[in-house]
Motif scaffolding. Structure first.
Motif, PDB file in Angstrom:
ATOM      1  N   SER A 156      31.712  45.498  40.037  1.00  0.00           N
ATOM      2  CA  SER A 156      32.870  45.409  39.142  1.00  0.00           C
ATOM      3  C   SER A 156      32.688  46.313  37.927  1.00  0.00           C
ATOM      4  CB  SER A 156      33.109  43.960  38.726  1.00  0.00           C
ATOM      5  OG  SER A 156      31.910  43.332  38.365  1.00  0.00           O
ATOM      6  N   ALA A 157      31.476  46.336  37.370  1.00  0.00           N
ATOM      7  CA  ALA A 157      31.219  47.201  36.205  1.00  0.00           C
ATOM      8  C   ALA A 157      31.452  48.661  36.591  1.00  0.00           C
ATOM      9  CB  ALA A 157      29.784  47.007  35.717  1.00  0.00           C
ATOM     10  N   SER A 158      30.923  49.031  37.745  1.00  0.00           N
ATOM     11  CA  SER A 158      31.031  50.409  38.188  1.00  0.00           C
ATOM     12  C   SER A 158      32.489  50.763  38.505  1.00  0.00           C
ATOM     13  CB  SER A 158      30.147  50.601  39.430  1.00  0.00           C
ATOM     14  OG  SER A 158      30.232  51.906  39.899  1.00  0.00           O
ATOM     15  N   TYR A 200      34.896  53.773  36.816  1.00  0.00           N
ATOM     16  CA  TYR A 200      35.450  54.907  37.572  1.00  0.00           C
ATOM     17  C   TYR A 200      36.977  54.842  37.620  1.00  0.00           C
ATOM     18  CZ  TYR A 200      30.910  56.742  38.678  1.00  0.00           C
ATOM     19  OH  TYR A 200      29.667  57.303  38.545  1.00  0.00           O
ATOM     20  N   ALA A 201      37.532  53.621  37.691  1.00  0.00           N
ATOM     21  CA  ALA A 201      38.998  53.494  37.674  1.00  0.00           C
ATOM     22  C   ALA A 201      39.526  54.019  36.342  1.00  0.00           C
ATOM     23  CB  ALA A 201      39.388  52.036  37.875  1.00  0.00           C
ATOM     24  N   ALA A 202      38.862  53.621  35.264  1.00  0.00           N
ATOM     25  CA  ALA A 202      39.317  54.066  33.936  1.00  0.00           C
ATOM     26  C   ALA A 202      39.267  55.587  33.841  1.00  0.00           C
ATOM     27  CB  ALA A 202      38.453  53.430  32.848  1.00  0.00           C
ATOM     28  N   ARG A 203      38.196  56.179  34.330  1.00  0.00           N
ATOM     29  CA  ARG A 203      38.065  57.643  34.281  1.00  0.00           C
ATOM     30  C   ARG A 203      39.130  58.333  35.128  1.00  0.00           C
ATOM     31  NH1 ARG A 203      35.550  59.803  30.374  1.00  0.00           N
ATOM     32  NH2 ARG A 203      35.035  61.655  31.595  1.00  0.00           N
ATOM     33  N   GLY A 204      39.569  57.642  36.194  1.00  0.00           N
ATOM     34  CA  GLY A 204      40.567  58.234  37.094  1.00  0.00           C
ATOM     35  C   GLY A 204      41.980  57.777  36.787  1.00  0.00           C
ATOM     36  N   VAL A 244      39.267  42.877  39.016  1.00  0.00           N
ATOM     37  CA  VAL A 244      37.920  42.387  39.315  1.00  0.00           C
ATOM     38  C   VAL A 244      37.985  40.894  39.624  1.00  0.00           C
ATOM     39  CG1 VAL A 244      35.792  41.766  38.114  1.00  0.00           C
ATOM     40  CG2 VAL A 244      36.658  44.098  37.939  1.00  0.00           C
ATOM     41  N   LEU A 245      37.418  40.484  40.755  1.00  0.00           N
ATOM     42  CA  LEU A 245      37.280  39.054  41.045  1.00  0.00           C
ATOM     43  C   LEU A 245      35.793  38.709  41.024  1.00  0.00           C
ATOM     44  CD1 LEU A 245      39.799  38.498  44.023  1.00  0.00           C
ATOM     45  CD2 LEU A 245      40.254  38.521  41.565  1.00  0.00           C
ATOM     46  N   ILE A 246      35.412  37.839  40.070  1.00  0.00           N
ATOM     47  CA  ILE A 246      33.995  37.471  39.976  1.00  0.00           C
ATOM     48  C   ILE A 246      33.860  35.949  39.961  1.00  0.00           C
ATOM     49  CG2 ILE A 246      32.968  39.504  38.864  1.00  0.00           C
ATOM     50  CD1 ILE A 246      33.613  38.231  36.186  1.00  0.00           C
ATOM     51  N   PRO A 247      32.722  35.440  40.446  1.00  0.00           N
ATOM     52  CA  PRO A 247      32.525  33.994  40.423  1.00  0.00           C
ATOM     53  C   PRO A 247      32.305  33.513  38.983  1.00  0.00           C
ATOM     54  CG  PRO A 247      30.605  35.121  41.348  1.00  0.00           C
ATOM     55  CD  PRO A 247      31.606  36.173  41.058  1.00  0.00           C
ATOM     56  N   ASP A 248      33.090  32.549  38.571  1.00  0.00           N
ATOM     57  CA  ASP A 248      33.028  32.068  37.183  1.00  0.00           C
ATOM     58  C   ASP A 248      31.638  31.516  36.847  1.00  0.00           C
ATOM     59  OD1 ASP A 248      33.869  31.341  34.656  1.00  0.00           O
ATOM     60  OD2 ASP A 248      34.515  29.344  35.311  1.00  0.00           O
ATOM     61  N   GLY A 249      31.077  32.026  35.775  1.00  0.00           N
ATOM     62  CA  GLY A 249      29.808  31.487  35.276  1.00  0.00           C
ATOM     63  C   GLY A 249      28.589  31.922  36.073  1.00  0.00           C
ATOM     64  N   LYS A 250      28.765  32.794  37.067  1.00  0.00           N
ATOM     65  CA  LYS A 250      27.602  33.118  37.911  1.00  0.00           C
ATOM     66  C   LYS A 250      27.235  34.587  37.877  1.00  0.00           C
ATOM     67  CE  LYS A 250      28.615  29.196  40.816  1.00  0.00           C
ATOM     68  NZ  LYS A 250      29.890  28.964  41.484  1.00  0.00           N
ATOM     69  N   ILE A 251      27.742  35.309  36.882  1.00  0.00           N
ATOM     70  CA  ILE A 251      27.254  36.684  36.723  1.00  0.00           C
ATOM     71  C   ILE A 251      26.756  36.855  35.296  1.00  0.00           C
ATOM     72  CG2 ILE A 251      29.021  37.477  38.386  1.00  0.00           C
ATOM     73  CD1 ILE A 251      30.160  39.182  36.074  1.00  0.00           C
ATOM     74  N   SER A 252      25.942  37.877  35.095  1.00  0.00           N
ATOM     75  CA  SER A 252      25.336  38.040  33.768  1.00  0.00           C
ATOM     76  C   SER A 252      26.387  38.547  32.774  1.00  0.00           C
ATOM     77  CB  SER A 252      24.168  39.033  33.854  1.00  0.00           C
ATOM     78  OG  SER A 252      24.680  40.350  33.856  1.00  0.00           O
ATOM     79  N   TRP A 253      26.167  38.206  31.497  1.00  0.00           N
ATOM     80  CA  TRP A 253      27.101  38.617  30.445  1.00  0.00           C
ATOM     81  C   TRP A 253      27.175  40.130  30.322  1.00  0.00           C
ATOM     82  CZ3 TRP A 253      30.587  35.523  28.711  1.00  0.00           C
ATOM     83  CH2 TRP A 253      30.344  34.155  28.662  1.00  0.00           C
ATOM     84  N   GLY A 254      26.053  40.773  30.506  1.00  0.00           N
ATOM     85  CA  GLY A 254      26.040  42.235  30.379  1.00  0.00           C
ATOM     86  C   GLY A 254      27.022  42.879  31.343  1.00  0.00           C
ATOM     87  N   LYS A 255      27.003  42.398  32.572  1.00  0.00           N
ATOM     88  CA  LYS A 255      27.875  42.989  33.601  1.00  0.00           C
ATOM     89  C   LYS A 255      29.341  42.637  33.327  1.00  0.00           C
ATOM     90  CE  LYS A 255      24.127  42.494  36.885  1.00  0.00           C
ATOM     91  NZ  LYS A 255      23.621  41.835  38.096  1.00  0.00           N
ATOM     92  N   LEU A 256      29.572  41.380  32.931  1.00  0.00           N
ATOM     93  CA  LEU A 256      30.939  40.969  32.602  1.00  0.00           C
ATOM     94  C   LEU A 256      31.475  41.823  31.453  1.00  0.00           C
ATOM     95  CD1 LEU A 256      33.334  39.012  32.835  1.00  0.00           C
ATOM     96  CD2 LEU A 256      32.127  37.452  31.316  1.00  0.00           C
ATOM     97  N   SER A 257      30.634  42.019  30.435  1.00  0.00           N
ATOM     98  CA  SER A 257      31.090  42.781  29.257  1.00  0.00           C
ATOM     99  C   SER A 257      31.459  44.214  29.651  1.00  0.00           C
ATOM    100  CB  SER A 257      30.027  42.776  28.159  1.00  0.00           C
ATOM    101  OG  SER A 257      28.937  43.584  28.532  1.00  0.00           O
ATOM    102  N   SER A 282      32.858  45.296  32.503  1.00  0.00           N
ATOM    103  CA  SER A 282      34.192  45.434  33.110  1.00  0.00           C
ATOM    104  C   SER A 282      35.281  45.183  32.071  1.00  0.00           C
ATOM    105  CB  SER A 282      34.349  44.575  34.372  1.00  0.00           C
ATOM    106  OG  SER A 282      34.367  43.230  34.040  1.00  0.00           O
ATOM    107  N   LEU A 283      35.013  44.337  31.068  1.00  0.00           N
ATOM    108  CA  LEU A 283      36.003  44.138  29.992  1.00  0.00           C
ATOM    109  C   LEU A 283      36.161  45.434  29.199  1.00  0.00           C
ATOM    110  CD1 LEU A 283      34.877  40.643  28.592  1.00  0.00           C
ATOM    111  CD2 LEU A 283      36.535  41.142  30.413  1.00  0.00           C
ATOM    112  N   ASP A 284      35.021  46.021  28.869  1.00  0.00           N
ATOM    113  CA  ASP A 284      35.045  47.230  28.043  1.00  0.00           C
ATOM    114  C   ASP A 284      35.767  48.383  28.740  1.00  0.00           C
ATOM    115  OD1 ASP A 284      34.213  47.615  25.435  1.00  0.00           O
ATOM    116  OD2 ASP A 284      32.613  48.991  26.047  1.00  0.00           O
TER     117      ASP A 284
END
Ligand code: F0G
Length: 513
Positions: free
Chosen positions: A211-213, A217-221, A227-240, A242-244
Motif C-alpha cells: 500500500s505504501a509503495s 507510485y499512483a501519486a507520481r503518475g 488501499v484496503l488494510i486490516p485494521d490495527g494489524k499493520i505498522s504505523w510507519g507503513k500506514l503513515s 499511504s496517508l502521506d
C-alpha cells in the motif's frame, strides 16, 4: 550536440548486432526499430463488464499464459485470473529464442552495465535498466512512473555469518528502495502499465508495504489509489506512508486475506486496476532484484538465496528471474531458492511438508512480523514451482527466532523489519539441518527497512516484546538467552557528566567486542 552515452551505446550495439546476424545467417538484421526484442503489444483496458481485454500481437516476444491450464488468453478478468480456469497468469517470452540479442549474453550484460552511467531516468532505475527481460509497455516514455527504484546494496553480514555458521553471507537490502521495501520494483512496472491502460484508480489489499509503495507510485503518475488494510494489524510507519502519499486508506475490520476477498469483488464491478502481486506485471518488475543481484556478484550465482514467504509473489518473481537467466545463459547454474515463513503464518510450509505440495490449506495467520501475516497466499503454486526448479527448501521459524535474528541483523549495522529477519532465522535452521553447508555462499533477501516497524524494535530492546518466557531447555529458550545479549534498552539518567561517564564505563566492562 554530443549525443548522450546511452544513445551512443545503443547505436554501437545496433552495429554489433548487425555484424553478428550477418555472420550467423549471412543475411542482414531486420532494422532494430521494426523488431525490438521486447516489442509486444499487450494493453489492458476496462471493458465495462468486469473484464480487461488484452490486445496481443501474435508476433510478439512476451505473452500471457495461465500457470495451471496453459491457456494463452487474449483477455483476462479484472482480477488477473485465467478466464478459463481461474488460476494465475504469468508472462513468458517465446520471442527470446528467435532474437539475436538474446544469443549474446555478454553484450546484454555490457548494455545493462553501461546504463549505470546514463542520465536517462529509465536507465537510472534498477528495474528499467533491465528492460530487455521485461514485457514491453507500449509508448513507454509517456507512461513510465519511476522513483529510481532498485539499485539496492549488497552487504556482507560478518556477525550474522558467525551466528549462522557460514563463511560467506550477504544481504541484498531491498529495504533501501524509495518507499523502503522491495515492493517498489514491481510497483514501478505495474503502475506504469495501469497508466498506459488509462486507469484513473489503482487499488491493493496490503499488510502495509504494497500500500505504501502503490500510493507513492499512483501519486507520481497522477492516479488515485485505494488501499484496503486490516485494521490495527499493520505498522504505523507503513500506514503513515499511504496517508502521506494521498491514498484513500480503508482500515477494514478483518485480516489481510479478508481485504483481498473484498478487493477481488470490487475490481469485478469497478474500473479499478488491481496492483496486488497476482498482477503479472508486479512479478516482472520484482524479477529485476535477482538480475541486479547476479550483476553485483559478477554473474557468479551464490549457492543459496533465502526469501521470506507471505503472499509468495516475491519468491515467485526471484525464482522466475533465476530460471530465465539460466535459459538465456546469463548464469551457468541455479542457486537454491528457499522460502521461510513465520510459524504462526505457515500455510506454505505446511503445504510442502505436510501435503507434499498437493494442496494449500488456508489458515488464520498470526505473527508479530505483520508484513507476512497471511493465511491464504495467492501465489503458492508459482512458489512451489520455484522450489522444485531450484531445489530449494521451505522452513518455519518462531517469534523468538525472528526477534533474535532481527536484532542480529541490526547489530551488523544493517537492520531490517521483522518479516525480513525470518531469512536469517531460517538460515540458522537450514544450517542445523545440513541443507546449507558452512562453505556455501548465501544471500538473504531483506525485504523492508528497519524503520518500517520501530515499535517492534523498541519493545524488543526494552524486553516487552513477549509476555511469556520460553520453557527452559527448548530451542526458543536458547534463542531468547542469545537475544538478551543483543538487547540495548535506553537508559534514563540525571543530566550530569558523572552519570554519563558511569554509564559509559559500565557499557565498556560488559562489551564483548
Ligand atoms: N517482507 C515484507 C517486508 C513484506 O512486506 C512482504 C509482503 C513479504 C516479505 C512477503 O512477500 O508476499 O511476496 O511473499 N507484503 C505484502 C504487503 C503482502 O501487502 O505489503 P510476498
Amino acid at each position: 550536440m554530443r549525443k548522450n552515452l546511452t544513445a551512443e551505446y545503443a547505436e554501437k550495439y545496433a552495429e554489433d548486432a548487425e555484424e553478428f546476424e550477418k555472420k550467423k545467417t549471412g543475411k542482414p538484421l531486420r532494422p532494430l526499430s521494426a523488431v525490438r526484442p521486447y516489442d509486444v503489444l499487450i494493453s489492458l483496458r476496462w471493458s465495462g463488464k468486469g473484464e480487461v481485454s488484452i490486445a496481443q500481437n501474435t508476433e510478439t516476444a512476451a505473452k500471457l499464459r495461465c500457470i495451471a491450464c496453459g491457456a494463452t488468453p487474449v483477455s483476462a478478468s479484472q482480477d488477473f485470473r485465467c478466464t478459463a480456469c481461474g488460476d494465475l497468469l504469468e508472462f513468458f517470452f517465446p520471442g527470446w529464442a528467435l532474437d539475436p540479442l538474446f544469443s549474446d549474453p555478454t553484450s546484454l550484460k555490457s548494455l545493462w552495465l553501461n546504463r549505470r552511467t546514463s542520465r536517462h531516468a529509465l536507465d537510472q532505475s534498477g528495474v528499467w535498466r533491465f528492460r530487455e527481460l521485461l514485457p514491453h509497455i507500449p509508448n513507454l516514455e509517456a507512461h513510465v512512473i519511476t522513483l529510481r527504484e532498485g539499485n539496492t546494496p549488497l552487504y556482507r553480514l560478518p556477525r550474522c555469518a558467525r551466528a549462522a555458521g557460514v563463511e560467506n553471507l550477504y544481504a541484498k537490502h531491498q529495504g533501501m528502495n524509495p518507499t523502503a521495501s522491495f515492493k517498489d520494483t514491481g510497483m514501478t512496472f505495474a503502475a506504469s502499465s495501469a497508466h498506459q491502460s488509462g486507469f484513473r484508480w489503482v487499488a491493493c489489499a496490503s499488510t502495509g508495504n504494497t500500500s505504501a509503495s502503490m500510493a507513492a507510485y499512483a501519486a507520481r503518475g497522477n492516479m488515485h489509489s485505494l488501499v484496503l488494510i486490516p485494521d490495527g494489524k499493520i505498522s504505523w510507519g507503513k500506514l503513515s506512508q499511504s496517508l502521506d502519499y494521498g491514498a484513500l486508506t480503508c482500515q477494514l475490520r478483518t485480516d489481510f486475506d479478508g481485504c483481498v476477498q473484498i478487493l477481488n469483488d470490487l475490481v469485478r464491478q469497478k474500473p479499478v486496476y488491481l496492483l496486488n502481486s497476482v498482477n503479472p506485471y508486479r512479478i516482472e518488475g520484482q524479477k529485476t532484484a535477482a538480475i541486479e543481484l547476479m550483476e553485483q556478484l559478477a554473474w557468479e550465482p551464490p549457492d543459496h538465496i533465502i526469501v521470506p514467504g507471505g503472499n509468495l509473489g516475491n519468491s515467485s518473481a526471484i525464482g522466475k528471474a533465476l530460471v530465465e537467466m539460466r535459459e538465456l545463459k546469463l548464469i551457468s547454474r541455479l542457486p537454491r531458492l528457499s522460502i521461510i515463513q513465520a510459524h504462526g503464518a505457515n500455510p506454505f510450509y505446511r503445504c510442502v511438508r505436510e501435503f507434499g505440495g498437493k494442496k494449500l490449506e488456508p489458515m488464520t495467520a498470526d505473527t508479530l512480523a505483520t508484513a507476512i501475516r497471511i493465511g491464504n497466499p495467492a501465489s503458492w503454486k508459482k512458489a512451489l514451482r520455484v522450489l522444485q526448479a531450484t531445489g530449494g527448501e521451505v522452513e518455519e521459524v518462531t517469534e523468538i527466532e525472528i526477534a533474535a535474528a532481527k536484532a542480529e541483523i541490526g547489530a551488523d549495522g544493517i537492520g531490517c523489519e521483522p518479516a525480513s529477519a525470518v531469512t536469517l532465522a531460517g538460515l540458522k535452521k537450514l544450517r542445523r539441518s545440513g541443507f546449507v553447508k558452512p562453505a556455501e555462499a548465501v544471500v538473504l533477501i531483506l525485504t523492508g527497512h528497519a524503520l518500517k516497524d520501530p515499535d517492534f524494535t523498541i519493545k524488543f530492546h526494552r524486553g516487552d516484546l513477549f509476555a511469556d518466557t520460553p520453557v527452559p531447555g527448548t530451542p526458543d529458550a536458547t534463542e531468547a538467552a542469545q537475544a538478551k545479549n543483543l538487547q540495548r534498552a535506553p537508559v534514563v539518567l540525571d543530566a550530569n557528566l558523572g552519570s554519563v561517564i558511569a554509564a559509559l564505563d559500565a557499557a565498556e566492562r560488559s562489551s564483548s567486542r
